[in-house]
Design a protein around this motif. Structure first.
Motif, mmCIF file in Angstrom:
data_model
loop_
_atom_site.group_PDB
_atom_site.id
_atom_site.type_symbol
_atom_site.label_atom_id
_atom_site.label_comp_id
_atom_site.label_asym_id
_atom_site.label_seq_id
_atom_site.Cartn_x
_atom_site.Cartn_y
_atom_site.Cartn_z
ATOM 1 N N PHE A 71 13.689 2.650 -3.209
ATOM 2 C CA PHE A 71 12.800 2.123 -2.784
ATOM 3 C C PHE A 71 12.117 0.760 -3.273
ATOM 4 C CE2 PHE A 71 8.685 1.092 -1.171
ATOM 5 C CZ PHE A 71 8.588 1.444 0.342
ATOM 6 N N GLY A 72 12.334 -0.064 -2.174
ATOM 7 C CA GLY A 72 11.644 -1.617 -3.489
ATOM 8 C C GLY A 72 11.351 -2.567 -2.495
ATOM 9 N N PRO A 73 10.705 -3.649 -3.036
ATOM 10 C CA PRO A 73 11.366 -5.029 -2.131
ATOM 11 C C PRO A 73 13.115 -5.068 -1.844
ATOM 12 C CG PRO A 73 9.789 -5.883 -4.083
ATOM 13 C CD PRO A 73 10.731 -4.511 -4.578
ATOM 14 N N GLY A 74 13.020 -5.741 -0.381
ATOM 15 C CA GLY A 74 14.149 -5.825 0.427
ATOM 16 C C GLY A 74 14.629 -4.049 0.710
ATOM 17 N N THR A 75 14.235 -3.267 0.869
ATOM 18 C CA THR A 75 14.560 -1.877 1.221
ATOM 19 C C THR A 75 14.263 -2.069 2.928
ATOM 20 O OG1 THR A 75 13.643 -0.411 -0.353
ATOM 21 C CG2 THR A 75 13.905 0.462 1.476
ATOM 22 N N ALA A 76 14.880 -1.500 3.402
ATOM 23 C CA ALA A 76 14.603 -2.140 5.426
ATOM 24 C C ALA A 76 14.920 -0.615 5.967
ATOM 25 C CB ALA A 76 15.985 -3.045 5.701
ATOM 26 N N TRP A 77 14.263 -0.293 6.824
ATOM 27 C CA TRP A 77 14.903 1.168 7.561
ATOM 28 C C TRP A 77 14.256 0.518 9.086
ATOM 29 C CZ3 TRP A 77 10.150 0.277 5.327
ATOM 30 C CH2 TRP A 77 9.281 0.896 5.136
ATOM 31 N N ARG A 78 14.618 1.692 10.332
ATOM 32 C CA ARG A 78 14.412 1.553 11.989
ATOM 33 C C ARG A 78 13.213 2.506 11.982
ATOM 34 N NH1 ARG A 78 19.426 0.204 14.056
ATOM 35 N NH2 ARG A 78 18.909 -2.310 13.019
ATOM 36 N N GLU A 79 12.897 2.630 12.423
ATOM 37 C CA GLU A 79 12.292 3.696 13.060
ATOM 38 C C GLU A 79 12.432 3.430 15.257
ATOM 39 O OE1 GLU A 79 7.910 4.574 9.925
ATOM 40 O OE2 GLU A 79 7.755 3.759 12.417
ATOM 41 N N ILE A 80 12.386 4.712 15.775
ATOM 42 C CA ILE A 80 12.337 4.925 16.572
ATOM 43 C C ILE A 80 10.931 5.240 18.068
ATOM 44 C CG2 ILE A 80 13.679 5.769 19.066
ATOM 45 C CD1 ILE A 80 15.131 3.765 17.786
ATOM 46 N N ARG A 81 10.147 4.530 17.797
ATOM 47 C CA ARG A 81 8.922 5.139 18.263
ATOM 48 C C ARG A 81 8.765 5.282 19.776
ATOM 49 N NH1 ARG A 81 4.021 4.172 14.712
ATOM 50 N NH2 ARG A 81 4.686 4.116 12.642
ATOM 51 N N THR A 82 7.814 6.147 19.816
ATOM 52 C CA THR A 82 7.374 6.749 21.378
ATOM 53 C C THR A 82 6.363 5.458 22.110
ATOM 54 O OG1 THR A 82 8.237 8.919 21.342
ATOM 55 C CG2 THR A 82 6.717 8.737 22.771
#
Length: 160
Positions: free
Chosen positions: A45-56
């Motif tokens: 975890f740090g600068p550049g870390t990326a993720w996708r969340e599926i939100r309702t």
């Protein structure tokens, strides 16, 4: 540009709040509107870390949101970016240990900035700016309430 800022107080040290906040795989377990998290990068975890969340969404539909870490000063500051449709977002989380009503807690401030990335983004901001700001504020307050519950549960489990 539109900015919404919300501050809430969580009765836990900043390091505990931070640990919950940056536990990306665990987000779906404590954020009530997140149904899943997909890590897009494998590094620490740090600068550049990326993720996708599926939100309702409030209407019951689902929406994917991607986030990229831009800056980290653990456990005090986290800056994220998220591309939108015609608008890009910058979300800054600031955590400060404070004393409130005689108790140690963390002041968590979330600043959500919306920057139009296309001409139609500016038009949409003019037309729906106030409504969007209220919706964003409500979402931030809900996420902060969920974070407070998650941190409290983690603290209770650690104490047991």
């Amino acid at each position: 540009m539109s900015t919404v800022t919300v501050t809430e107080f969580i009765e836990a040290p900043a390091v505990d709040v931070w640990a919950c906040l940056v536990d990306l795989p665990g987000r779906a377990g404590w954020l009530r509107t997140v149904g899943g998290v997909e890590l897009l990068t494998a590094e620490r975890f740090g600068p550049g870390t990326a993720w996708r969340e599926i939100r309702t969404r409030p209407d019951g539909g689902e929406q994917a949101e991607e986030f990229v870490v831009r800056d980290v000063d653990a456990p005090h500051r986290l800056v994220l970016s998220s591309p939108g449709i015609g608008v890009d977002y910058r979300i800054t989380w600031t955590l400060r240990n404070v004393r409130r009503r005689g108790r140690d807690c963390t002041a968590v401030t979330v600043e959500h900035e919306a920057v139009p990335a296309a001409s139609y983004g500016r038009v949409m901001a003019l037309l729906f700016g106030g409504l969007a700001a209220r919706a964003v504020e409500g979402a931030i307050r809900r996420d902060l309430a969920d974070l407070a519950v998650a941190v409290t549960r983690a603290d209770d489990a650690a104490a047991a």
